[in-house]
Design an enzyme around this catalytic site. Structure first.
Site, PDB file in Angstrom:
ATOM      1  N   TYR A   1       0.837  -1.196   0.000  1.00 45.53           N
ATOM      2  CA  TYR A   1       0.000   0.000   0.000  1.00 45.53           C
ATOM      3  C   TYR A   1       0.872   1.247   0.000  1.00 45.53           C
ATOM      4  O   TYR A   1       1.928   1.267   0.645  1.00 45.53           O
ATOM      5  CB  TYR A   1      -0.875   0.046   1.258  1.00 45.53           C
ATOM      6  CG  TYR A   1      -2.045  -0.896   1.264  1.00 45.53           C
ATOM      7  CD1 TYR A   1      -3.293  -0.493   0.813  1.00 45.53           C
ATOM      8  CD2 TYR A   1      -1.910  -2.193   1.752  1.00 45.53           C
ATOM      9  CE1 TYR A   1      -4.387  -1.352   0.852  1.00 45.53           C
ATOM     10  CE2 TYR A   1      -2.994  -3.067   1.793  1.00 45.53           C
ATOM     11  CZ  TYR A   1      -4.230  -2.637   1.344  1.00 45.53           C
ATOM     12  OH  TYR A   1      -5.308  -3.483   1.379  1.00 45.53           O
TER      13      TYR A   1
ATOM     14  N   TYR B   1      -0.495 -10.062   0.675  1.00 46.69           N
ATOM     15  CA  TYR B   1       0.616  -9.545   1.476  1.00 46.69           C
ATOM     16  C   TYR B   1       0.583 -10.126   2.888  1.00 46.69           C
ATOM     17  O   TYR B   1      -0.469 -10.500   3.394  1.00 46.69           O
ATOM     18  CB  TYR B   1       0.607  -8.016   1.506  1.00 46.69           C
ATOM     19  CG  TYR B   1      -0.653  -7.402   2.069  1.00 46.69           C
ATOM     20  CD1 TYR B   1      -0.807  -7.178   3.436  1.00 46.69           C
ATOM     21  CD2 TYR B   1      -1.699  -7.023   1.226  1.00 46.69           C
ATOM     22  CE1 TYR B   1      -1.966  -6.605   3.939  1.00 46.69           C
ATOM     23  CE2 TYR B   1      -2.860  -6.455   1.717  1.00 46.69           C
ATOM     24  CZ  TYR B   1      -2.981  -6.251   3.077  1.00 46.69           C
ATOM     25  OH  TYR B   1      -4.123  -5.687   3.583  1.00 46.69           O
TER      26      TYR B   1
ATOM     27  N   ARG C   1      -2.800 -11.858   4.006  1.00 47.81           N
ATOM     28  CA  ARG C   1      -4.122 -11.428   3.546  1.00 47.81           C
ATOM     29  C   ARG C   1      -4.353 -11.884   2.116  1.00 47.81           C
ATOM     30  O   ARG C   1      -3.481 -11.699   1.259  1.00 47.81           O
ATOM     31  CB  ARG C   1      -4.264  -9.898   3.550  1.00 47.81           C
ATOM     32  CG  ARG C   1      -4.297  -9.158   4.857  1.00 47.81           C
ATOM     33  CD  ARG C   1      -5.497  -9.308   5.768  1.00 47.81           C
ATOM     34  NE  ARG C   1      -6.788  -9.725   5.245  1.00 47.81           N
ATOM     35  CZ  ARG C   1      -7.770  -8.911   4.855  1.00 47.81           C
ATOM     36  NH1 ARG C   1      -7.606  -7.619   4.907  1.00 47.81           N
ATOM     37  NH2 ARG C   1      -8.931  -9.388   4.436  1.00 47.81           N
TER      38      ARG C   1
ATOM     39  N   HIS D   1      -7.466  -8.387  -2.037  1.00 51.62           N
ATOM     40  CA  HIS D   1      -8.768  -7.773  -1.775  1.00 51.62           C
ATOM     41  C   HIS D   1      -8.753  -6.299  -2.159  1.00 51.62           C
ATOM     42  O   HIS D   1      -7.703  -5.669  -2.215  1.00 51.62           O
ATOM     43  CB  HIS D   1      -9.160  -7.925  -0.298  1.00 51.62           C
ATOM     44  CG  HIS D   1      -8.214  -7.242   0.636  1.00 51.62           C
ATOM     45  ND1 HIS D   1      -7.062  -7.831   1.089  1.00 51.62           N
ATOM     46  CD2 HIS D   1      -8.224  -6.000   1.187  1.00 51.62           C
ATOM     47  CE1 HIS D   1      -6.407  -6.990   1.862  1.00 51.62           C
ATOM     48  NE2 HIS D   1      -7.088  -5.868   1.946  1.00 51.62           N
TER      49      HIS D   1
ATOM     50  N   HIS E   1     -10.778  -2.760  -0.910  1.00 48.34           N
ATOM     51  CA  HIS E   1     -11.678  -2.151   0.077  1.00 48.34           C
ATOM     52  C   HIS E   1     -12.757  -1.345  -0.643  1.00 48.34           C
ATOM     53  O   HIS E   1     -12.436  -0.590  -1.571  1.00 48.34           O
ATOM     54  CB  HIS E   1     -10.903  -1.230   1.012  1.00 48.34           C
ATOM     55  CG  HIS E   1      -9.900  -1.945   1.865  1.00 48.34           C
ATOM     56  ND1 HIS E   1     -10.169  -2.374   3.134  1.00 48.34           N
ATOM     57  CD2 HIS E   1      -8.621  -2.322   1.614  1.00 48.34           C
ATOM     58  CE1 HIS E   1      -9.096  -2.968   3.642  1.00 48.34           C
ATOM     59  NE2 HIS E   1      -8.146  -2.951   2.738  1.00 48.34           N
TER      60      HIS E   1
END
Lengths: 191, 234
Positions: free
Chosen positions: B105, B144, B154, B157, B159
């Protein structure tokens, strides 16, 4: 045909990427009527540790007690320059702060006016569904008869009422305490 | 009391509890007292709305926000926003954010040892059309690691954040990808007890929206709460 609402998931720790473009810590443009007020506070977890990755959303009526929304059919004026929406993150030390105007009284479902209040939704890492709460105002005679405040056990009502700050009449203090003796009252809206 | 058509309560098990111990961050943050039930008032039945103009046309194409294209597999993510009564929710704001193709991110807190992509921010917005439809062009996010438990990863995905017509309809969720082997092991995905409800968070691969020679299509519909058909006596 009936569908089921999509499952809520946490905002996680990186929500700033998605939410920052719409951060709004000043809800009322210049010239909007109403008493100016700044509300500040902290978000604290079960160990009293400030939560540095939370985001608060605010929804409120204008100074006449009118929401900028078609469902509000009260015969009260709208205010240009006031939509009633705010969005603020917490800082590294768990603090948030926003400036707005004190809302007027909005009709309640029992026909009586509600005391002035802001709705607050709280999002953060670790929170699988948002939390919903309200901020009421100190020294407000309407609080005693407020329908929603009266659904809360008396000992916990103070968690919903912002406090005056010494020497700064335009600033109120209100904290989100997630656990413990001073745990903030959160409301069940179903979701 | 005045008759008000309330928003429907969720079906049991279809929404997560605040406390889900396998997701460790929930332990010190979930309130310990039960939430206080309240009737719907004008405050909860109204909610913020936004002019469509606040969303720039380019905001729904996450591959065109920089001077060059981001690395990774280009995808189309589209779907409809409906309420529980199967009515399209037009003109509602949809916000997304995600990791880049390497699973990183663009955020100071993300210390995962994977490269940032100078051509990818990972943030998008769209406003639904009259049919409640939205469409994003992006790249497939990477999986990640995270520190929830030993060897925790995770699943890929995106959000999603939606408003709907009222304060009561606000929803933040995550969309997953079909066939991701990490999904069954993810405590965040698993926080919802009802298996069918959580599986609806997995998008479906879609030929119809796949663009030949350009991008695979994934469909993800979001259902916001609907109101009771008949007003309830409070």
């Amino acid at each position: 045909m009936s569908l089921q609402a999509t499952t809520s998931q946490t905002v996680g720790p990186f929500f700033k990427i998605g939410f920052e473009w719409l951060y709004r810590d000043s809800l009322a443009a210049e010239g909007v009527s109403g008493t100016r007020v700044t509300i500040q506070g902290r978000v604290l977890d079960g160990d009293g540790i400030p939560v540095s990755d939370a985001m608060l959303e605010i929804w409120q009526a204008n100074a006449h007690g009118k929401y900028a929304h078609p469902e509000d059919t009260q015969d009260k004026p709208l205010e240009p320059g006031f939509k009633g929406y705010g969005r603020v993150p917490t800082s590294a030390d768990g603090r948030f702060r926003f400036a707005t105007i004190k809302p007027g009284r909005v009709a309640g479902p029992d026909g009586n006016p509600q005391a002035p209040h802001l709705l607050v939704a709280v999002f953060m890492r670790g929170m699988l569904r948002r939390l919903v709460t309200r901020i009421y105002f100190p020294d407000e005679p309407g609080n005693a008869a407020d329908l929603i405040l009266n659904l809360v056990e008396p000992a916990r009502r103070s968690t919903l009422i912002a406090k005056n700050t010494a020497g700064d009449p335009g600033t109120l203090e209100w904290n989100v305490v997630l656990q413990g003796a001073d745990e903030t009252v959160f409301f069940d809206l179903g979701l | 009391m005045k008759r008000v058509a309330a928003y429907r309560a969720p079906y049991p098990g279809t929404q997560p509890n605040h406390l889900h111990p396998p997701y460790v961050s929930s332990i010190k943050r979930a309130p310990t007292r039960p939430p206080v039930p309240i009737p719907y008032t004008l405050s909860e039945l109204t909610g913020p709305s936004f002019e469509p103009e606040i969303v720039a046309p380019k905001a729904s194409d996450l591959t065109r926000q920089h001077s060059a294209e981001p690395l990774g597999e280009r995808i189309i993510v589209s779907g409809r926003v409906l309420d529980e009564n199967n009515r399209p929710l037009a003109n509602t704001l949809v916000e997304i954010w995600q990791a880049n193709a390497a699973g990183r991110y663009l955020h100071a807190v993300d210390q995962h040892d994977a490269p940032l992509d100078p051509n990818f921010t990972g943030c998008g917005q769209a406003v639904t059309d009259a049919e409640g439809s939205y469409r994003f062009v992006t790249i497939r996010p990477g999986e990640y690691p995270w520190r929830n438990h030993y060897n925790a990863w995770r699943p890929a995905h995106i959000h999603f954040s939606l408003f709907g017509p009222a304060f009561a309809t606000r929803l933040v969720t995550q969309m997953y990808f079909p066939g991701d082997p990490l999904i069954p092991f993810d405590p965040i995905f698993n926080c919802t007890a009802d298996e069918k409800a959580r599986n609806r968070l997995i998008s479906s691969f879609d030929w119809e929206t796949t663009m030949p020679g350009l991008a695979l299509g994934y469909r993800f519909n979001v259902i916001l709460r609907g109101r009771d058909a008949t007003p309830m006596e409070e």
